[in-house]
Design an enzyme around this catalytic site. Structure first.
Site, PDB file in Angstrom:
ATOM      1  CG  PHE A  75      -1.508   1.315   1.568  1.00 18.00           C
ATOM      2  CD1 PHE A  75      -2.488   1.871   0.756  1.00 18.00           C
ATOM      3  CD2 PHE A  75      -1.095   2.023   2.687  1.00 18.00           C
ATOM      4  CE1 PHE A  75      -3.042   3.108   1.054  1.00 18.00           C
ATOM      5  CE2 PHE A  75      -1.641   3.258   3.002  1.00 18.00           C
ATOM      6  CZ  PHE A  75      -2.618   3.806   2.176  1.00 18.00           C
ATOM      7  CB  SER A  76       0.834   4.302   0.417  1.00 19.95           C
ATOM      8  OG  SER A  76       1.164   5.659   0.304  1.00 19.95           O
ATOM      9  CB  SER A  77       5.656   3.879   1.139  1.00 22.52           C
ATOM     10  OG  SER A  77       7.038   3.621   1.069  1.00 22.52           O
ATOM     11  CG  MET A 132       5.150   4.406  -4.340  1.00 20.86           C
ATOM     12  SD  MET A 132       5.773   5.879  -3.508  1.00 20.86           S
ATOM     13  CE  MET A 132       4.245   6.772  -3.221  1.00 20.86           C
ATOM     14  CG  HIS A 177      -3.635   7.158   0.176  1.00 25.68           C
ATOM     15  ND1 HIS A 177      -3.199   6.819  -1.090  1.00 25.68           N
ATOM     16  CD2 HIS A 177      -2.547   7.061   0.979  1.00 25.68           C
ATOM     17  CE1 HIS A 177      -1.913   6.532  -1.050  1.00 25.68           C
ATOM     18  NE2 HIS A 177      -1.496   6.662   0.206  1.00 25.68           N
TER      19      HIS A 177
END
Length: 418
Positions: free
Chosen positions: A138-140, A143, A264
């Site tokens: 998730f998120s970071s 990435m 988010h």
């Protein structure tokens, strides 16, 4: 660009007999990460491995408790690695490094190097299956998922980023709009000289994400369709659940999920199961899949057998005709799902849907491009395409490649399964 990370919102912990444990010695650790490991009480005899990564300001332990990956591991027998990040970005802590030169290239070290060490540790310690190694986050963590797919395509077979950005977005190239080719070149250049198969991608994003713009989903699609050499026009679009829109590209190499109204805060309930299905981890050990007894597939025109060259096991290896020899790379078993499996967990796979699409082996994941009909006239047709398994150019010699082609009843399209 807006802050690229946020706290992961945890849900109530899920009950489990097995427990999350920290592994303090797992090999080279250039990123200085901590490793947490979840092994179900009944792991598969050759388990798949999933790396599941939290967002910035998050914790591995909370991501374990607040997502459904561990409960799915209990059900299907795979092992989950939860890395703990420790970098800082945009005033946020506990972020995964996806911006340094070291993190953006194969063999560069930093966090990706540590995570690959974790994977290798699990593969050795638990007799894991190197053909079933996947990443999600998730998120970071999302990435880092795409970062790992770009920098270590030889390790990770697929990834499912939830609310992320394309590979290289936080590096010198920036996150501005790029053409698919420019995005694709960034990912390809993460490992110069690599010519093997590329990982599949299932990307998720909410339309109301106030931290990472929803437009990032299309940038991810542009990048990974180009990496796979696919059209940016989806092959199909549907709605698996209310408020979800799924676009499928190529024969399933790239999928994109738009979640209407979501912020988010992904993955939400039920989404992890879709990722696990995409990976093929819901089948547990390949040896547990019901199959017929394995046999050879012999061409009527050539008298030669469907063969994996050199007994290779890598995803994307094209199959050929070769003198029948009864070895494992010529032993194909049918499953109730319509698959033709070799080596237990690898499927005969169509790399496209049109005439001329190459036939290869690929880790079984349940796509219609891996399902076949064995017909009474001796032809074998692809469920997705309706086209026939065909020896290229009506060839009969050793080394003749296989393809999909319009059915015409020729001897190069008729097969005997023995």
């Amino acid at each position: 660009m807006a802050t690229v990370v946020s706290v992961f919102l945890t849900a109530a912990p899920q009950a489990s007999a097995a427990v999350l444990t920290e592994v303090t010695s797992f090999g080279a650790n250039p990123g200085g990460l901590r490793m947490y490991l979840y092994v179900p009480d009944r792991p598969a005899s050759r388990p798949g491995v999933l790396v599941a990564m939290h967002g910035c300001n998050g914790w591995a332990t909370a991501f374990h408790q607040g997502t459904e990956f561990a409960s799915l591991a209990d059900r299907h027998g795979f092992v989950v690695i939860y890395p703990q990040a420790n970098k800082s970005a945009n005033g946020m802590s506990n972020c995964f490094d996806v911006w340094s030169d070291e993190a953006l290239r194969h063999g560069g070290g930093s966090d990706p190097g540590s995570i690959v060490s974790m994977v290798n540790h699990v593969l050795q310690r638990f007799n894991g299956d190197p053909q079933r190694v996947y990443a999600t986050g998730f998120s970071s963590g999302a990435m880092q998922t795409l970062n790992l797919l770009a920098t270590y395509p030889d390790v990770f077979k697929a990834g499912a980023p939830f609310a992320g950005v394309p590979y290289g977005c936080l590096g010198p190239a920036g996150c501005g709009d790029k053409t698919p080719r420019q995005w694709g070149d960034l990912a390809r250049n993460a490992y110069p000289g690599y010519t093997g198969p590329r990982p599949r991608v299932m990307a998720w994003h909410g339309t109301a994400d106030s931290v990472l713009p929803y437009t990032m989903l299309q940038e991810e699609v542009d990048q990974w369709t180009d990496v796979h050499g696919l059209s940016q026009t989806p092959a199909s679009t549907d709605s698996p659940q209310a408020g979800w829109t799924r676009r499928v590209f190529g024969s399933g190499q790239v999928e994109a999920y738009t979640i209407t109204g979501a912020g988010h805060d992904l993955p939400r309930t039920g989404m992890a199961a879709y990722a696990i299905r995409f990976f093929g981890l819901d089948g547990g050990s390949p040896t547990t899949t019901p199959t017929s007894s394995a046999g050879q597939i012999r061409g009527a025109g050539s008298g030669r057998c469907l063969d994996v060259p050199g007994a290779a096991t890598a995803d994307g290896t094209q199959v050929q005709l070769w003198d029948c020899n009864g070895r494992g790379n010529q032993q194909w078993a049918t499953t109730p799902a319509g698959e033709l499996r070799v080596y237990g967990g690898t499927c005969l796979d169509a790399a496209g849907t049109g005439a001329g699409a190459r036939i290869q082996i690929y880790s079984c994941w349940g796509g219609d491009n891996q399902k076949w009909r064995l017909n009474s006239d001796g032809t074998i047709t692809g469920v997705q395409s309706g086209l026939c398994l065909d020896a290229v150019g009506q060839g009969t010699a050793n080394g003749t490649r296989l393809q999909l082609y319009t059915c015409h009843g020729g001897a190069n399209q008729r097969w005997t399964v023995t």
